[in-house]
Design a protein around this motif. Structure first.
Motif, PDB file in Angstrom:
ATOM      1  N   THR A  34       0.832  -1.198   0.000  1.00 46.07           N
ATOM      2  CA  THR A  34       0.000   0.000   0.000  1.00 46.07           C
ATOM      3  C   THR A  34       0.867   1.250   0.000  1.00 46.07           C
ATOM      4  N   ASP A  35       0.486   2.229  -0.796  1.00 45.69           N
ATOM      5  CA  ASP A  35       1.203   3.510  -0.855  1.00 45.69           C
ATOM      6  C   ASP A  35       0.834   4.317   0.386  1.00 45.69           C
ATOM      7  N   CYS A  36       1.744   4.373   1.349  1.00 46.87           N
ATOM      8  CA  CYS A  36       1.454   4.966   2.652  1.00 46.87           C
ATOM      9  C   CYS A  36       2.550   5.979   2.984  1.00 46.87           C
ATOM     10  N   VAL A  37       2.137   7.193   3.412  1.00 46.72           N
ATOM     11  CA  VAL A  37       3.106   8.231   3.757  1.00 46.72           C
ATOM     12  C   VAL A  37       2.760   8.808   5.122  1.00 46.72           C
ATOM     13  N   VAL A  38       3.766   9.399   5.760  1.00 45.14           N
ATOM     14  CA  VAL A  38       3.593  10.086   7.036  1.00 45.14           C
ATOM     15  C   VAL A  38       3.361  11.558   6.728  1.00 45.14           C
ATOM     16  N   ALA A  39       2.110  12.016   6.876  1.00 43.78           N
ATOM     17  CA  ALA A  39       1.806  13.430   6.644  1.00 43.78           C
ATOM     18  C   ALA A  39       2.249  14.283   7.823  1.00 43.78           C
ATOM     19  N   PHE A  40       1.970  13.806   9.043  1.00 45.51           N
ATOM     20  CA  PHE A  40       2.454  14.503  10.242  1.00 45.51           C
ATOM     21  C   PHE A  40       2.387  13.549  11.423  1.00 45.51           C
ATOM     22  N   VAL A  41       3.501  13.319  12.050  1.00 41.77           N
ATOM     23  CA  VAL A  41       3.581  12.510  13.272  1.00 41.77           C
ATOM     24  C   VAL A  41       4.545  13.195  14.221  1.00 41.77           C
ATOM     25  N   GLU A  42       4.112  13.380  15.450  1.00 44.33           N
ATOM     26  CA  GLU A  42       4.959  14.001  16.467  1.00 44.33           C
ATOM     27  C   GLU A  42       5.430  12.914  17.434  1.00 44.33           C
ATOM     28  N   PRO A  43       6.710  12.485  17.358  1.00 39.95           N
ATOM     29  CA  PRO A  43       7.185  11.395  18.228  1.00 39.95           C
ATOM     30  C   PRO A  43       7.409  11.824  19.671  1.00 39.95           C
ATOM     31  N   HIS A  44       7.455  13.123  19.959  1.00 41.34           N
ATOM     32  CA  HIS A  44       7.652  13.623  21.335  1.00 41.34           C
ATOM     33  C   HIS A  44       8.929  13.071  21.969  1.00 41.34           C
ATOM     34  N   GLY A  45       9.943  12.801  21.155  1.00 38.90           N
ATOM     35  CA  GLY A  45      11.207  12.334  21.691  1.00 38.90           C
ATOM     36  C   GLY A  45      11.193  10.923  22.226  1.00 38.90           C
ATOM     37  N   ARG A  46      10.184  10.121  21.864  1.00 36.39           N
ATOM     38  CA  ARG A  46      10.107   8.740  22.357  1.00 36.39           C
ATOM     39  C   ARG A  46      10.870   7.834  21.395  1.00 36.39           C
ATOM     40  N   PRO A  47      11.918   7.147  21.884  1.00 36.88           N
ATOM     41  CA  PRO A  47      12.798   6.384  20.984  1.00 36.88           C
ATOM     42  C   PRO A  47      12.071   5.331  20.172  1.00 36.88           C
ATOM     43  N   ARG A  48      11.169   4.586  20.797  1.00 37.86           N
ATOM     44  CA  ARG A  48      10.496   3.511  20.066  1.00 37.86           C
ATOM     45  C   ARG A  48       9.591   4.072  18.967  1.00 37.86           C
ATOM     46  N   THR A  49       8.959   5.193  19.249  1.00 38.87           N
ATOM     47  CA  THR A  49       8.126   5.816  18.225  1.00 38.87           C
ATOM     48  C   THR A  49       8.974   6.311  17.068  1.00 38.87           C
ATOM     49  N   GLU A  50      10.108   6.927  17.383  1.00 43.19           N
ATOM     50  CA  GLU A  50      10.995   7.418  16.323  1.00 43.19           C
ATOM     51  C   GLU A  50      11.551   6.263  15.496  1.00 43.19           C
ATOM     52  N   ALA A  51      11.791   5.137  16.140  1.00 43.48           N
ATOM     53  CA  ALA A  51      12.314   3.986  15.396  1.00 43.48           C
ATOM     54  C   ALA A  51      11.296   3.487  14.377  1.00 43.48           C
ATOM     55  N   LEU A  52      10.009   3.569  14.703  1.00 43.36           N
ATOM     56  CA  LEU A  52       8.982   3.102  13.779  1.00 43.36           C
ATOM     57  C   LEU A  52       8.825   4.029  12.573  1.00 43.36           C
ATOM     58  N   LEU A  53       9.317   5.267  12.692  1.00 41.13           N
ATOM     59  CA  LEU A  53       9.234   6.178  11.550  1.00 41.13           C
ATOM     60  C   LEU A  53      10.209   5.784  10.448  1.00 41.13           C
ATOM     61  N   ASN A  54      11.233   5.040  10.807  1.00 38.55           N
ATOM     62  CA  ASN A  54      12.198   4.587   9.795  1.00 38.55           C
ATOM     63  C   ASN A  54      11.510   3.613   8.841  1.00 38.55           C
ATOM     64  N   GLY A  55      11.767   3.783   7.581  1.00 40.84           N
ATOM     65  CA  GLY A  55      11.161   2.918   6.573  1.00 40.84           C
ATOM     66  C   GLY A  55       9.860   3.437   6.022  1.00 40.84           C
ATOM     67  N   LEU A  56       9.375   4.562   6.540  1.00 40.00           N
ATOM     68  CA  LEU A  56       8.147   5.169   6.038  1.00 40.00           C
ATOM     69  C   LEU A  56       8.472   6.485   5.350  1.00 40.00           C
ATOM     70  N   GLU A  57       7.831   6.718   4.213  1.00 39.39           N
ATOM     71  CA  GLU A  57       8.021   7.984   3.504  1.00 39.39           C
ATOM     72  C   GLU A  57       7.375   9.117   4.291  1.00 39.39           C
ATOM     73  N   ARG A  58       8.123  10.209   4.471  1.00 34.26           N
ATOM     74  CA  ARG A  58       7.620  11.336   5.247  1.00 34.26           C
ATOM     75  C   ARG A  58       7.492  12.561   4.343  1.00 34.26           C
ATOM     76  N   ILE A  59       6.327  13.207   4.430  1.00 31.21           N
ATOM     77  CA  ILE A  59       6.113  14.465   3.695  1.00 31.21           C
ATOM     78  C   ILE A  59       6.706  15.584   4.543  1.00 31.21           C
ATOM     79  N   PRO A  60       7.607  16.391   3.996  1.00 31.21           N
ATOM     80  CA  PRO A  60       8.201  17.481   4.793  1.00 31.21           C
ATOM     81  C   PRO A  60       7.109  18.415   5.328  1.00 31.21           C
ATOM     82  N   CYS A  61       7.307  18.875   6.566  1.00 29.16           N
ATOM     83  CA  CYS A  61       6.331  19.759   7.201  1.00 29.16           C
ATOM     84  C   CYS A  61       6.484  21.180   6.661  1.00 29.16           C
TER      85      CYS A  61
END
Length: 847
Positions: A34-61
């Protein structure tokens, strides 16, 4: 453009793992292609959340400046330009920086959904707008960022991300939510165990209510009349008497014993008049049940036990609470009573509680049950006191001489009593009889109808005047009370009527039936005509009275404009009822207009669907049918060519191509004709009893040998189907499964008996179909994913579902555990009622 789907991860508090769950779902979808992108996600400095952002396409804010500071916000235009299949948007209730296109992030999400983009988002329960005051009373913190409840309720999926308060506080203490310098303050304030427990309860109850709404809609769509005890629903039968408060409190205590218990108080009024119970008592009981968290309902029905049971089953109730009968012992000769009848007919799935109260065996009459009019028994006592009382007093005074003044006071007291009991006419009778007796027995000259002293004449006149005055006051008070009760009843009926009509819950025939029942008429009809000289036609009718062709033929005519009238037969109601009848007539005209608008919309939709089908047919003829025709023509031309000498192998290959093309043409034309038959409604099944093992093997003729494994036991019950339609439906489903199943993994066709139905499951191990496309694959001319054009015109599954429904079955798509797609075909077993067949249920696949 199809609207996108919204999936919300709902949590009770920050840190429960909403963003983590959203990102995990995104990774699962990316793995499925599935074509899936991160439009906006705020990890709040949580390491595990930031690790899950790896491998996902992110749209610049987008960077926005406000008051000298730079803030990052979702770049809505960039997401719309990128047009992904799925966009991740964190913190749905977030307030955008001033200068953004929209003030709230949920408004940005609405634009993405309108553009056909699916959205995964997150929100905490405290951010729902309706719960702001409740959350503030629990936590002491006023939430400034909120999202309308309707936005969350409209979501296609709401997934609860739950965590116990103890586990959440441990996460907080370990520094997994906030920075270490904020942990102590958070644990001591917002993240107290009591606060988290209360917020968790709010989240669980909110999701439970939404699940309940989905269940009610499913039961309604599938005509499920049996009670499913998924939660305790307690119906309280009210009579309008004072014992109702006792019953409501008892039901509330029963509801508190079960999780998510609900109380529904229902008052059933007969259809022989506008008023039936004390309006004041009903208002107090409505207020009480609403204070206890329940709901109040008003139902009209002559058969009270049947109406009560129908309401309980319609509400999926599990218990009914009734009061012990107020009838006296001798009154049971007229029947067993409401409580006994309800208990007898409730069935095994509905418990009936009979609750004792202080009004047991005190009579069936209700205080003020006829709008505070003087009842029949009270008037009888009034006439007894007014006519028989003076004679009894005369006999009593014949033995005792009290003097004329005292004698008059006794007769006056009796007249007042007659007025209080029976009203005006018994009091007048008492005054007349008493004055005659005073004149004859006690006023000189006695035993004569003359009065010697003029003073005694004045006394008798005053006596009569006082009696008439008291009787007039009592009668006026009774009339005023009746008028007030009637007006209250009228307002309740009109309010209920207007609410149902505005919500679209009442059709024209149902509304006319309500008019007929409410006013005790034989029939009710809505007549209309196009012009002043045109004949009248009947737009809707209810009841079994004589047919009315013109308003003049009816017993009651209520005009609605110049060319419409409400006509009723049976009796002539009082003039005071015409005001309510006029309101009913106006609402009937509104319902008729809405029904016609809906019919026009349906016709327009049917025309649009027909145009779509015709367009698709043209596309199929222009490409999918021309392709095999072109192949056949090329092969035939090659074989007829005298310039080339074909070897036997080449000749056989060309002939095989011709045969394959002919088979494809036959298959495509067959599906097109079947789809045409389904759309025109010309499919007439010939139902007969048959064993599945006689039909299913016949459906394997179009698939390669060894590509299907059969598991159809001979011990299965027979099914009532049309064998030809069942074979075509199974053939299309099996061919579709074989087409997408990987080489070397045969498709499994397994059948099993489940209660009163038989289920055939076609299991493949192919790529599968996502949830959002499971219904779409059954639409005509739909091919999922990257299916090649040569795979057909997308009619096979549409035809299969149409034939399945034509023979009384259902066909649904499910996920195969471990990957793949399972088609579940549910059929009625011989002897099962048609309405008892539910939709196919997911179950463990046979090994």
């Amino acid at each position: 453009m199809a609207r996108g789907k919204l999936r919300i991860h709902l949590g009770a508090a920050p840190g429960v793992g909403k963003t983590y769950a959203m990102l995990s779902e995104a990774h699962r979808r990316v793995e499925r292609g599935t074509d899936c992108v991160v439009a906006f996600v705020e990890p709040h400095g949580r390491p595990r959340t930031e690790a899950l952002l790896n491998g996902l396409e992110r749209i610049p804010c987008a960077e926005l400046e406000h008051r000298g500071a730079v803030f990052s916000e979702m770049d809505l235009d960039a997401v719309l330009a990128r047009r992904p299949r799925v966009a991740l948007v964190d913190e749905l209730a977030h307030t955008n920086v001033p200068g953004s296109r929209n003030a709230k992030r949920w408004q940005d999400v609405e634009e993405l959904l309108a553009a056909g983009i699916d959205v995964l988002s997150t929100v905490n329960i405290q951010h729902l707008e309706s719960l702001g005051d409740v959350v503030e009373s629990i936590t002491g913190v006023r939430q400034r960022e909120t999202v309308p409840d309707e936005v969350v309720r409209r979501a296609d999926q709401v997934e609860l991300v739950d965590m116990t308060p103890e586990a959440l506080r441990r996460r907080m203490a370990h520094g997994n939510i906030y920075q270490s310098d904020k942990v102590d303050a958070a644990l001591s304030n917002y993240f107290r165990p009591g606060n988290l427990t209360a917020l968790r309860e709010l989240a669980l109850l909110w999701v439970a209510d939404r699940v309940d709404a989905h269940l009610q809609r499913y039961r309604s769509e599938h005509d499920v009349s049996a009670i499913w005890g998924s939660r305790e629903r307690i119906v309280v039968g009210l009579t309008g008497g004072p014992e109702g408060r006792t019953l409501i409190r008892r039901a509330a205590r029963l509801a508190e014993k079960g999780a998510g218990g609900e109380v529904l108080a229902v008052y059933i009024s007969r259809s022989d008049g506008l008023t039936a119970a004390s309006p004041k008592e009903l208002v107090e009981q409505r207020s009480l049940v609403e204070d206890l968290g329940g709901t109040f309902h008003h139902v009209v029905g002559d058969d009270i036990p049947a109406a009560l049971l129908a309401f309980a089953r319609g509400a999926n109730a599990t218990q009914i609470v009734l009061g012990s009968s107020r009838r006296r012992t001798w009154q049971y000769v007229f029947g067993p009573g409401v409580g006994a009848t309800v208990a007898q007919n409730s069935g095994p799935d509905l418990d009936v509680h009979i609750v004792t109260h202080e009004e047991i065996a005190k009579g069936r009459g209700l205080p003020g049950s006829r709008g505070a009019r003087l009842g029949r028994s009270r008037r009888a006592w009034g006439w007894t006191a007014g006519v028989g009382g003076p004679a009894a007093v005369a006999v009593l005074l014949s033995a005792v001489d009290l003097g004329l003044a005292n004698d008059m006071l006794l007769f006056l007291a009796l007249t007042v009593a007659a007025a209080l009991l029976g009203g005006l006419w018994p009091a007048l009778a008492s005054a007349a009889v008493g004055s005659l007796l005073l004149n004859y027995f006690y006023t000189p000259p006695v035993h004569r109808w003359t009065v010697a002293d003029p003073k005694n004449i004045v006394a008798i006149v005053i006596f009569v005047a006082v009696g008439v005055s008291v009787a007039s006051v009592v009668d006026l008070a009774a009339r005023r009370t009746h008028q007030a009760a009637r007006l209250r009843a009228e307002s309740e009926i009109l309010s209920f009527l207007a609410g149902n009509v505005l919500r679209g819950e009442t059709g024209l025939e149902e509304l006319l039936e309500r008019v007929r029942e409410t006013f005790g008429m034989e029939s009710a009809a809505l007549l209309e005509r196009a012009g002043d000289v045109e004949p009248w036609t009947c737009a809707g009718r209810a009841g079994r009275g004589r047919p009315v062709e013109r308003p003049e033929d009816a017993d009651v005519e209520v005009p609605v404009g110049d060319h419409m009238a409400l006509a009723l037969t049976g009796r002539v109601p009082p003039a005071e009822d015409r005001r309510v009848l006029a309101a009913f007539a106006a609402q009937a005209a509104v319902v008729l207009d809405r029904r016609r608008l809906r019919e026009q919309a349906d016709r327009a939709l049917a025309l649009a669907e027909g145009n779509r089908i015709r367009t698709a047919l043209l596309a199929a003829v222009s490409h999918d049918l021309r392709t095999p025709l072109a192949g056949i023509k090329a092969a035939v031309s090659s074989l007829r060519s005298e310039d080339v000498e074909w070897s036997p192998e080449d000749r056989a290959e060309l002939l095989e191509g011709i045969e394959d093309g002919a088979d494809r043409l036959d298959h495509l034309v067959g599906n097109l004709l079947d789809m045409s038959r389904l759309h025109t409604g010309t499919v007439t099944p010939l139902i007969r009893e048959i064993d599945l093992d006689e039909v299913v093997p016949m459906a394997l003729g179009g698939v390669p040998e060894g590509s299907v494994a059969l598991d159809v036991p001979e011990s299965l019950p027979m099914v009532a189907v049309d064998p030809g339609l069942l074979e075509r439906a199974m053939a299309n489903v099996i061919e579709n499964a074989v087409k997408y199943s990987p080489p070397g993994l045969p498709v499994l066709v397994a059948a099993s008996a489940l209660a009163d139905r038989v289920e055939v499951r076609v299991v493949d191990r192919g790529p599968g179909v996502p949830d959002e496309a499971k219904d779409r694959i059954f639409e005509p001319f739909q091919r999922h994913g990257d299916a090649p054009r040569g795979a057909g015109v997308g009619l096979g599954l549409a035809v299969a579902r149409g034939f399945a429904e034509a023979i009384g079955g259902t066909l649904n798509a499910e996920d195969t555990p471990g990957g793949g797609l399972t088609m579940a075909l549910t059929l009625r077993a011989v002897g099962a009622r048609p309405e008892s067949v539910p939709a196919a249920e997911p179950e463990r696949q046979p090994s």
